[in-house]
Every structure is written in C-alpha cells, then in structure tokens.
Design an enzyme around this catalytic site. Sequence first.
Site, PDB file in Angstrom:
ATOM      1  CD  GLN A 136      -1.186  21.907   6.079  1.00 36.41           C
ATOM      2  OE1 GLN A 136       0.019  21.834   6.295  1.00 36.41           O
ATOM      3  NE2 GLN A 136      -1.830  23.063   5.986  1.00 36.41           N
ATOM      4  CB  SER A 137      -4.256  17.670   0.233  1.00 36.88           C
ATOM      5  OG  SER A 137      -5.397  17.415   1.007  1.00 36.88           O
ATOM      6  CB  THR A 138      -0.622  19.826  -2.090  1.00 36.07           C
ATOM      7  OG1 THR A 138      -0.970  21.129  -1.572  1.00 36.07           O
ATOM      8  CG2 THR A 138      -1.839  19.205  -2.756  1.00 36.07           C
ATOM      9  CD  GLN A 193      -3.604  21.806   0.912  1.00 36.58           C
ATOM     10  OE1 GLN A 193      -3.544  21.035   1.879  1.00 36.58           O
ATOM     11  NE2 GLN A 193      -4.609  21.794   0.056  1.00 36.58           N
TER      12      GLN A 193
END
Length: 397
Positions: free
Chosen positions: A19-21, A24
Amino acid sequence: MTKITADHLARSACVYVRQSTADQLVHNHESRRRQYGLADRARQLGWAAVEVIDDDLGRSGGGINRPGFERLLAAICEGRVGAVLAIEVSRLARNGRDWHTLIEFCGLVGTIIVDEDGIYDPRHPNDRLLLGMKGTMSELELSLFRQRSHEALKQKARRGALFLRLAAGYVKAGRDRIEKDPDHRVQDALKLVFSKFAEFQSARQVHVWLRDEGIVLPVKSRNTEERGIIWRLPAYNTVHNILTNPIHAGAYAFGRTTSKVSVEEGRKRVRRGVRRPVAEWDVLLKDQHEGYITWEQFERNQRVIADNATGKGSATVKGAVRRGELLLAGLLRCGHCGRKLHVAYSGKIGAITATEPARTTAQSDASRSVDWAPTRQSTQRFCASCGRSASMPRSRR
C-alpha cells in the site's frame, strides 16, 4: 492449455503486498485483506509453498527504494519463484524501469505473473505485450493522479484559501481565512523574536540569547493526539523558520519549496523541502491578514540573513557583525579572489596572521598562511588562498 506447469508448482509462489502511504495503512483495511487473500488463491491453484512479501507497506511504487521488491527480484533470479501474485500490476510497480525489469527476469527463469484478471507467461509474446501495456497504463494513471491533485491545490492556493499547516501564531477563522492566535503569550513570544533580531541582526545570536535566558517559544505540535501549541526551548531552525516565514508579514505564499530528484545507486532519490527564491514561488499574495511585521521589514530581514550566510560558499556575502578585539574581523577580503581572510594577532610586536576560511574538500588546496608585521608606513596583507597581496585592487577579469 494451462500455463501452470509442474515446474512452476515445484517452486514457491510469492504474494506481493503493498500500500502506497501510511494513511492507506490506517484506513484502507479491505484492500490489504484482499491482497493477503491471494495466498489462499495460490494454494487453490496448486502451490504448497506460498511466501508473502509485505516489506513495502506504506511505500510508493513510483521508483523509490523498496526492500520488498528487491527481495522479490532476488528470489526470482535465484530460480526459487514459480509465480508472482499481486492484486493488480500497479501493486508491483508504478514505473517502467521496475515493471520491465520484473517482466524480463520472469521471462528468463520461467516465472509466471498472476493477478485478479488472469495468468500471464512473459515468455509468450502476447502475454508479454499485454503485461507491457498494463504497466504503461499503471504508470500513466499515477501521473494523471498527481497532475490533477497538484493542479487542484494550486487553483485553491491562487485564491489564498489553501492552508495545509499553519505556523505558530495563527489559527483558522472559517474555512479559508486565518487570524492571529488570540493567546497573547504566543503573540508576545513571536514579537520578542523579531525585536531581538532587529537588535542583534543575526538569527544565531537570537537563538543563543533565547537559550541563555531560558525563554521558550510556541511550536505547532505534530502529534495527532496533542494538536495545538507546545512550548519548548527553541532550536535554531525554530528561530530561523519564524524569521523566514512570510506568513508573519501578513502574506500568503505557496510553493516556497520544491523537490530535487537524483539517481543514486541506480535508484531515484527525492530530496524534499529545497527552498526556492521568492521570484520562483508559485503564489505570493501580500496583505492577506494581520502580520507581526510589515512586508518591508520581512524583506530587510531576508537580506540580513542572506548576508550572514558565510557558510554557503559565496565570496560576496557581507557576513554577520561579530564581537572581538580583532580589527576588521570578518570584513577583510582578498583583492583578487574575493575570499574572506581570518585575522589573528600574536607576539609582542603585534604580528598578524591571515588564513583563508575552511572550505570543502573539493575546493581546498594545501592550506597556507602568511605572517606579516604592520609598520607605521603600511600594512601588507596577503591572501592565504592565492598568495597575493590583498591590498592590491581586485582584478577586473
């Protein structure tokens, strides 16, 4: 004909989870559960050994260093991986370099790629073409997301209505307006910083004075559980940020910093927070709210701070006014190369030693110094950098 062979099943299946961040990770629990659920799908397809790689949770797939992705590539190159499973190709990579490297390695060792849409063998031309198109679309999608979000932010900033994080001394008054903090203690502390800078003409001296006097300054808390103001003895950056933030001069500014991208060890490295000159700011709106100083005072303060920055490698800055018994300390320069000279007095007859300031390794040659004794008739000064008389006029070349 199935693309999964006994050779694939003899090796392990790797489930890549990302997951990117960090946001998230906190809020998008279902997406993470779907990705971990691919381990069950791998077992249904016939794999007994399934490894989950989730080292890159909270990391962007846009080209930064990802230890989980590097571990996946290493396992593929060793021939231990029969299949790579991801919920979609954007989880594996959001940039062409990583994506095509993965496809190339999988094609060399015979590893298949599995997502929710199907099973792909990079050794087959049609599958390779489809994987390449998916990677390109994923990269384009990320670029469009960034472009749309950045343009929306800039449009709101042009109205002076975008406030991502307020500096200490101001609070929001409505959705798109700010005003001074009603706490008079906060206001008095900031006014003290500006008055002492007007007196000392040096951000460092203001910092030293505040520390010596034990005076605390207001700082915005970054802890989500303690939103608001906290009081503590100031670091130098705290004082410097107060003096250089245009919000205290009643101005709204956006785009004061930028990001610099470089390539280190074959990977993209992004250095954020690089300051830009005032002329390059995206938005600057003066007289937007009540300030602690005027815009003219702010500009004068910036000139003083710039002139004091002798450590930036420029020979043209004036330097800060310093205390001491030395004559012209910090003001004596070479008439040829423009470098500042360090002046020291020693001995009974007042012999003077002039040496060049410390420079970086790339700039420095063998350090030299020149001694001389002043007479009534003349005082000869020599530059320790070029070895020439500093009293001669500067070359016009």
